[in-house]
Every structure is written in C-alpha cells, then in structure tokens.
Motif scaffolding. Structure first.
Motif, PDB file in Angstrom:
ATOM      1  N   UNK A 178       0.831  -1.207   0.000  1.00  0.00           N
ATOM      2  CA  UNK A 178       0.000   0.000   0.000  1.00  0.00           C
ATOM      3  C   UNK A 178       0.868   1.262   0.000  1.00  0.00           C
ATOM      4  N   UNK A 179       1.949   1.249   0.772  1.00  0.00           N
ATOM      5  CA  UNK A 179       2.819   2.422   0.853  1.00  0.00           C
ATOM      6  C   UNK A 179       3.487   2.705  -0.481  1.00  0.00           C
ATOM      7  N   UNK A 180       3.976   1.644  -1.141  1.00  0.00           N
ATOM      8  CA  UNK A 180       4.606   1.819  -2.449  1.00  0.00           C
ATOM      9  C   UNK A 180       3.582   2.309  -3.469  1.00  0.00           C
ATOM     10  N   UNK A 181       2.378   1.772  -3.406  1.00  0.00           N
ATOM     11  CA  UNK A 181       1.321   2.194  -4.341  1.00  0.00           C
ATOM     12  C   UNK A 181       1.036   3.690  -4.192  1.00  0.00           C
ATOM     13  N   UNK A 182       1.011   4.159  -2.945  1.00  0.00           N
ATOM     14  CA  UNK A 182       0.774   5.591  -2.707  1.00  0.00           C
ATOM     15  C   UNK A 182       1.887   6.441  -3.301  1.00  0.00           C
ATOM     16  N   UNK A 183       3.136   5.997  -3.107  1.00  0.00           N
ATOM     17  CA  UNK A 183       4.272   6.731  -3.667  1.00  0.00           C
ATOM     18  C   UNK A 183       4.197   6.777  -5.183  1.00  0.00           C
ATOM     19  N   UNK A 184       3.707   5.694  -5.789  1.00  0.00           N
ATOM     20  CA  UNK A 184       3.588   5.635  -7.246  1.00  0.00           C
ATOM     21  C   UNK A 184       2.387   6.426  -7.743  1.00  0.00           C
ATOM     22  N   UNK A 185       1.467   6.751  -6.835  1.00  0.00           N
ATOM     23  CA  UNK A 185       0.271   7.483  -7.238  1.00  0.00           C
ATOM     24  C   UNK A 185      -0.760   6.610  -7.909  1.00  0.00           C
ATOM     25  N   UNK A 186      -0.749   5.307  -7.598  1.00  0.00           N
ATOM     26  CA  UNK A 186      -1.715   4.390  -8.202  1.00  0.00           C
ATOM     27  C   UNK A 186      -2.608   3.813  -7.107  1.00  0.00           C
ATOM     28  N   UNK A 187      -3.741   3.308  -7.521  1.00  0.00           N
ATOM     29  CA  UNK A 187      -4.661   2.655  -6.599  1.00  0.00           C
ATOM     30  C   UNK A 187      -4.456   1.142  -6.685  1.00  0.00           C
ATOM     31  N   UNK A 188      -4.107   0.523  -5.572  1.00  0.00           N
ATOM     32  CA  UNK A 188      -3.899  -0.919  -5.535  1.00  0.00           C
ATOM     33  C   UNK A 188      -5.251  -1.613  -5.409  1.00  0.00           C
ATOM     34  N   UNK A 189      -5.529  -2.539  -6.326  1.00  0.00           N
ATOM     35  CA  UNK A 189      -6.819  -3.241  -6.314  1.00  0.00           C
ATOM     36  C   UNK A 189      -6.595  -4.723  -6.551  1.00  0.00           C
ATOM     37  N   UNK A 190      -7.605  -5.523  -6.291  1.00  0.00           N
ATOM     38  CA  UNK A 190      -7.565  -6.939  -6.636  1.00  0.00           C
ATOM     39  C   UNK A 190      -7.897  -7.092  -8.118  1.00  0.00           C
ATOM     40  N   UNK A 191      -7.535  -8.230  -8.681  1.00  0.00           N
ATOM     41  CA  UNK A 191      -7.716  -8.450 -10.119  1.00  0.00           C
ATOM     42  C   UNK A 191      -9.179  -8.298 -10.527  1.00  0.00           C
ATOM     43  N   UNK A 192     -10.082  -8.841  -9.721  1.00  0.00           N
ATOM     44  CA  UNK A 192     -11.511  -8.798 -10.063  1.00  0.00           C
ATOM     45  C   UNK A 192     -11.985  -7.360 -10.243  1.00  0.00           C
ATOM     46  N   UNK A 193     -11.551  -6.468  -9.339  1.00  0.00           N
ATOM     47  CA  UNK A 193     -11.961  -5.064  -9.430  1.00  0.00           C
ATOM     48  C   UNK A 193     -11.336  -4.390 -10.639  1.00  0.00           C
ATOM     49  N   UNK A 194     -10.090  -4.708 -10.902  1.00  0.00           N
ATOM     50  CA  UNK A 194      -9.410  -4.126 -12.071  1.00  0.00           C
ATOM     51  C   UNK A 194     -10.157  -4.474 -13.355  1.00  0.00           C
ATOM     52  N   UNK A 195     -10.570  -5.720 -13.470  1.00  0.00           N
ATOM     53  CA  UNK A 195     -11.251  -6.173 -14.690  1.00  0.00           C
ATOM     54  C   UNK A 195     -12.541  -5.393 -14.927  1.00  0.00           C
ATOM     55  N   UNK A 196     -13.262  -5.077 -13.868  1.00  0.00           N
ATOM     56  CA  UNK A 196     -14.570  -4.430 -14.035  1.00  0.00           C
ATOM     57  C   UNK A 196     -14.466  -2.919 -14.204  1.00  0.00           C
ATOM     58  N   UNK A 197     -13.304  -2.323 -13.820  1.00  0.00           N
ATOM     59  CA  UNK A 197     -13.187  -0.863 -13.858  1.00  0.00           C
ATOM     60  C   UNK A 197     -12.364  -0.323 -15.029  1.00  0.00           C
ATOM     61  N   UNK A 198     -11.455  -1.106 -15.558  1.00  0.00           N
ATOM     62  CA  UNK A 198     -10.472  -0.571 -16.501  1.00  0.00           C
ATOM     63  C   UNK A 198     -11.034  -0.359 -17.913  1.00  0.00           C
ATOM     64  N   UNK A 199     -10.694   0.801 -18.489  1.00  0.00           N
ATOM     65  CA  UNK A 199     -10.998   1.067 -19.902  1.00  0.00           C
ATOM     66  C   UNK A 199      -9.898   0.475 -20.790  1.00  0.00           C
ATOM     67  N   UNK A 200      -8.695   0.450 -20.269  1.00  0.00           N
ATOM     68  CA  UNK A 200      -7.554  -0.173 -20.931  1.00  0.00           C
ATOM     69  C   UNK A 200      -6.886  -1.099 -19.907  1.00  0.00           C
ATOM     70  N   UNK A 201      -6.438  -2.245 -20.363  1.00  0.00           N
ATOM     71  CA  UNK A 201      -5.704  -3.180 -19.495  1.00  0.00           C
ATOM     72  C   UNK A 201      -4.375  -3.500 -20.157  1.00  0.00           C
ATOM     73  N   UNK A 202      -3.292  -3.327 -19.419  1.00  0.00           N
ATOM     74  CA  UNK A 202      -1.972  -3.663 -19.950  1.00  0.00           C
ATOM     75  C   UNK A 202      -1.274  -4.632 -18.997  1.00  0.00           C
ATOM     76  N   UNK A 203      -0.595  -5.622 -19.548  1.00  0.00           N
ATOM     77  CA  UNK A 203       0.026  -6.674 -18.748  1.00  0.00           C
ATOM     78  C   UNK A 203       1.537  -6.497 -18.687  1.00  0.00           C
ATOM     79  N   UNK A 204       2.090  -6.664 -17.489  1.00  0.00           N
ATOM     80  CA  UNK A 204       3.543  -6.529 -17.302  1.00  0.00           C
ATOM     81  C   UNK A 204       4.037  -7.502 -16.227  1.00  0.00           C
TER      82      UNK A 204
END
Length: 531
Positions: A178-204
C-alpha cells in the motif's frame, strides 16, 4: 589462466570490448548459436556463454558444457535456456532486466495509442488512396482508467507515463504494498476489481504457473464492455482464442499484442481482426535498448568470472561486487562449516537449520545458505556448487530453515549449522576473525578455537589422560606434522574433542593405529578446499 567466453549471438562491438578490457578471452561467433551441433561440439571449452534469443541452451548442450560457469542473456526473457538443467549443472543463468525497461514500457504506451486511435488501419486505408475519415473514430486516453497487471520495473514506468497522460491508474500486483502504491500514485486493487473498472488493461508480469492465462476466458468475460487490452509482456498471459471471440462480439473494443503464445507467430486467432494491432515482439527493439543489454550482460559476466559478483541471476541469490568482497570470508566459512558436518555424516539428512548471529545476520543470507548447503552435500556429490546445491537438497527432500538473531555472545557474529538425521543431530559453529580467516568456535556444543586447514583430523573421546600424548606420538611416528592443535571438552571427565591441523593428508596406517589404541570414539580425517 584467463576465463574464456563464447558469444554465440549478435552482440555489439562495445560489449565484446568490455570482455577484452577486463582481461577475459572472448570468442565472438555471432552465428554459432543457430548451429546446435557445432555449439555442442565447442561449448566445453568455455567458462561463459553470452547469448540473445537465437541460441537455444538445452539440456543436451549443457551436458557438453563441462567448464561452463555462467550463461548471460542480453535481454529479459530466458525461455531459450533450460534453467533447471543449468541449475543442476551448477551454471548461473543471468539476464538483463533493466536494460530495456524504458523501451518496453514506451512500446506498451505506443500500442495503447495505436489501438485507441486505430492508427495502423487508418494508415493502411490512407496508403490505399481512401479517405475514410468518419470510419476511424477513436477514443481519448485522458480521463480513462488504465488497469496495470504487474506494477514492477516495466509496469511501474507505464504507470508513470500513463499519469502524465492524465489517466487514472489502478494496479493489481500481489507484491505491491500500500505504501509503495501511494508513492507511485496508483490505486492498488484486486484483479476482479481491475477487470470491471479498466478502460484499458496492460500486462507486465512474467509467464509463470501463477500468471499463465491470467486473462482467461472467465476473466475476460468480467471485463468492462469496450475495454482495450495491451500485451507487451509475454505470450500465454491471455487466452487468445477467447479474446478473439470477444473482439468479434464487440465486448472488447480493441487489442494490441507484441507477444503471442507461439512465436514466431505465423498464424493466430487475433490476426486479421478489426482494431487489433500486432507487432513481432518489438518491445525491446530499439537501438538504445539493444546496446544497453549487451553492455550490461558483458559487465555482469565479467564481474562474476573475475570477482564472484552475482547480478540478476535467475537461479542463485544476487551478490554485488562490494558484497562479494565483504562476504567472501563468510561465504568460505559457511562452506567450511557445512563441509565439516557433511564429512562427519554418513546417514541421510532430513533437515538443515542455519543460525545467523550478530554481524552475520545482516548479510546476504540466501547466498550464505547456498554455501552451507553446498558444503554439506559435497561429500556425497563432489560436483555440487552454490547454484546446484539448493536443487539437489530439494530433490533429496531436505528441509532448509534459517534463523537470525542479534549479537548474543563473545563474537560480533557467527554462523551455526545444525543438521537432523534419523539417528542424531549434529552442529558446528564458526566465525571470521579480524584477519579474515574462518575459525570453528563450537562443535557438538563444545567451545573451541580451530583454524581451518586443508588437511585436518577430528577425534572424539572421553576426557581421560593420555589423549594428547597418543595423538602426537602416533602422528609423529608416521611423519605427520601438526601445524595447529585444539582441544575442547564438555566438562572434566566428560566428552572431549580434538582437532589437529596437519601439514599433509592423514595416512591410513596412522588412523588404524589410533583406532586400535581404544582411546577414541571417533577418528575422522577431513579435507577442506581453501580459497
């Protein structure tokens, strides 16, 4: 004698020069990797092998690699190297994960733009003399939600670039705190939530058992209608057939793929579908990246062959050149302690516990563990080394555990190893003195101070008079000189041990005479390889 390195794929002249400048003999044969028979014929002459993707380092090649110590892959992917066979052979496999991070991240962003604005199709249409302005209606990236699966090195750069484009970034990565996510300025989510919210999905993410088909048919069905999917990481992360059906149905608005489940990709379910952008694994294909990874692999291999530094290894803990200098005596000590116990143990080993105290607890414990395990197994398998030792231990079902603690005694730091067999426990502890030399400081719970020598003799007995005289007399009678001699006992009249550091290897006649004396419970000649 200078190490020899074979470069069997195309590497830049600057990378070749790095080897030469470091005093390493280099054989540059950039087309040899395509000839597996010729490679197998000559590989036994080399200490190192530098490759790109053309050379396939199979188990059959490794069988012929009798002197090989390290394989360096200029790039991230090592699908062309049999890592398991290399580990069993004791060969380090390195890659260069940082040399093409920016290039790969930029390609993912470019692919995202391309699929958002249908640039390849619009370009082809315009080249064909058409002017289909109304046909290619795109979408803006600004304000859209980008779902990043894998927020590591490359994924992290993509997150940063996307934020510059005013996108909202959500990330799924089990290793992202969570701390690293805040520093990066991103919202950390579970995969299920990402799938339902994302307009674009990129894999890395890398391709592993856990990530294979992470975008399965089931998960793809959970995505937001109109989503666009970009994969510039690894083929096999997405169910391509299921994605093709969702593209045809319109649920998925577009896809951009640089990697495929089978490569070279001559045919694929995604080919020739509208608004699907495909490139032939170009993620790292920039002049800068190719030069960077070539230079990086040459430096890494040179550092290992000359200084013992392990960087970006996939089958051994990494250890920088600075760490190698500081830890060198401790790595030797760990190996000697393990070797001591291994030479005394004749029955199968069930478990190994390694205790690190004080100074030792703050070091690279993974590397020290490898040295301990290699030392223990060397009696049964003389060819084992720091790379192959954990593999061999796992194959034998040996349980490895590690304990760390703050300084607890006289010494600034020490290592204690305890093994368990069906019949007993056996332990040995050691430290490194200020002179950089390893010492055994405790055996079987009995405190001692024994310098490690190439030829040693270990004995156990009851604490009775005459032991020293018998040892000295018998060894002297057979012309064996004692360089150093250490005694220890649990208490008066109790169990006692002796360690003699000899100038030469103990001979069988002297050992037989000591056994016949009836004074000793155990007599073991020991051999150690000193740096």
């Amino acid at each position: 004698m200078a190490p020899k390195v074979l470069i069997s794929d195309k590497l830049s002249a600057a990378a070749v020069q790095i080897f030469k400048d470091r005093g390493i003999e280099v054989d540059f044969q950039p087309d040899l990797g395509k000839d597996k028979d010729k490679l197998a014929e000559v590989i036994g002459n080399y200490d190192g092998l530098a490759i790109r993707s053309a050379t396939k380092v199979t188990e059959a090649i490794l069988e012929k690699a009798t002197n090989l110590k390290v394989i360096g892959r200029a790039g991230i992917g090592v699908d062309n190297v049999d890592k398991e066979a290399a580990s069993k052979k004791g060969v380090i496999v390195m890659n260069t994960p940082f040399g093409n991070m920016i290039t790969t991240a930029e390609h993912a962003i470019a692919m995202m733009f391309a699929v958002a604005r249908q640039i390849p199709e619009a370009s082809a249409s315009t080249h064909a003399g058409k002017w289909e302005k109304s046909k290619f209606m795109g979408v803006e990236l600004t304000g859209k939600t980008l779902g990043v699966i894998g927020a590591g090195n490359i994924g992290g750069i993509v997150c940063n670039r996307a934020q510059g484009l005013k996108m909202k970034v959500v990330a799924y990565d089990p290793f992202l705190g969570e701390e690293k996510a805040k520093k990066m300025g991103v919202e950390k989510v579970e995969l299920e939530e990402l799938l339902t919210r994302a307009d674009f999905i990129t894999l890395h993410v890398p391709l592993t058992e856990q990530t294979k088909n992470i975008l399965s048919a089931e998960n793809l069905a959970k995505t937001k209608k109109g989503v666009r999917i970009i994969n510039c990481a690894r083929g096999g992360l997405v169910d391509e057939a299921a994605l093709a059906e969702l593209l045809k149905s319109g649920h998925v608005a577009g896809a951009a793929f640089d990697v495929f489940s089978e490569e070279p990709a001559k045919e694929n379910p995604l080919f020739n579908l509208p608004n699907v952008v495909c490139t032939p694994h170009l993620g790292a294909a920039t002049t800068e990246a190719q030069e960077n990874v070539a230079l990086q692999v040459a430096e890494q291999m040179s550092n290992y062959l000359l200084d013992g530094a392990v960087e970006n290894a996939l089958n051994m803990p990494s250890m920088s050149a600075e760490e190698a200098k500081v830890m060198g005596p401790w790595v030797s000590l760990a190996g000697h302690i393990g070797n001591f116990i291994g030479q005394l143990t004749d029955e199968p080993i069930n478990a190994i516990n390694i205790l690190y105290d004080g100074t030792a607890s703050g070091m690279n414990l993974a590397a020290l563990n490898c040295s301990v395990i290699a030392g223990i197994l060397k009696k049964a398998n003389p060819d084992v080394n720091l790379v192959s030792a954990p593999v061999v231990a796992k194959e034998r079902g040996i349980q490895i555990s590690t304990t760390s603690q703050e300084k607890s005694g006289t010494f600034d730091g020490y290592i204690k190893v305890t093994i368990s067999t069906p019949e007993r426990e056996r332990s040995c502890a050691g430290t490194v003195f200020s002179d950089g030399k390893p010492r055994f400081i405790q055996i079987k719970g009995i405190n001692i101070d024994a310098e490690v020598g190439e030829h040693m003799l270990y004995t156990t007995n009851n604490d009775v008079p005459g032991i020293i005289g018998t040892l000295g007399g018998v060894l002297g009678k057979h012309g064996m000189n004692i360089a150093n001699f250490t005694l220890g006992r649990a208490g008066a009249g109790g169990q006692a041990i002796a360690i003699a550091y000899l100038d030469e290897k103990a001979n069988a006649e002297a050992m037989a005479e000591l056994r016949d004396s009836g004074l000793f419970e155990q007599i073991r000649p020991l051999e150690f390889t000193l740096a």
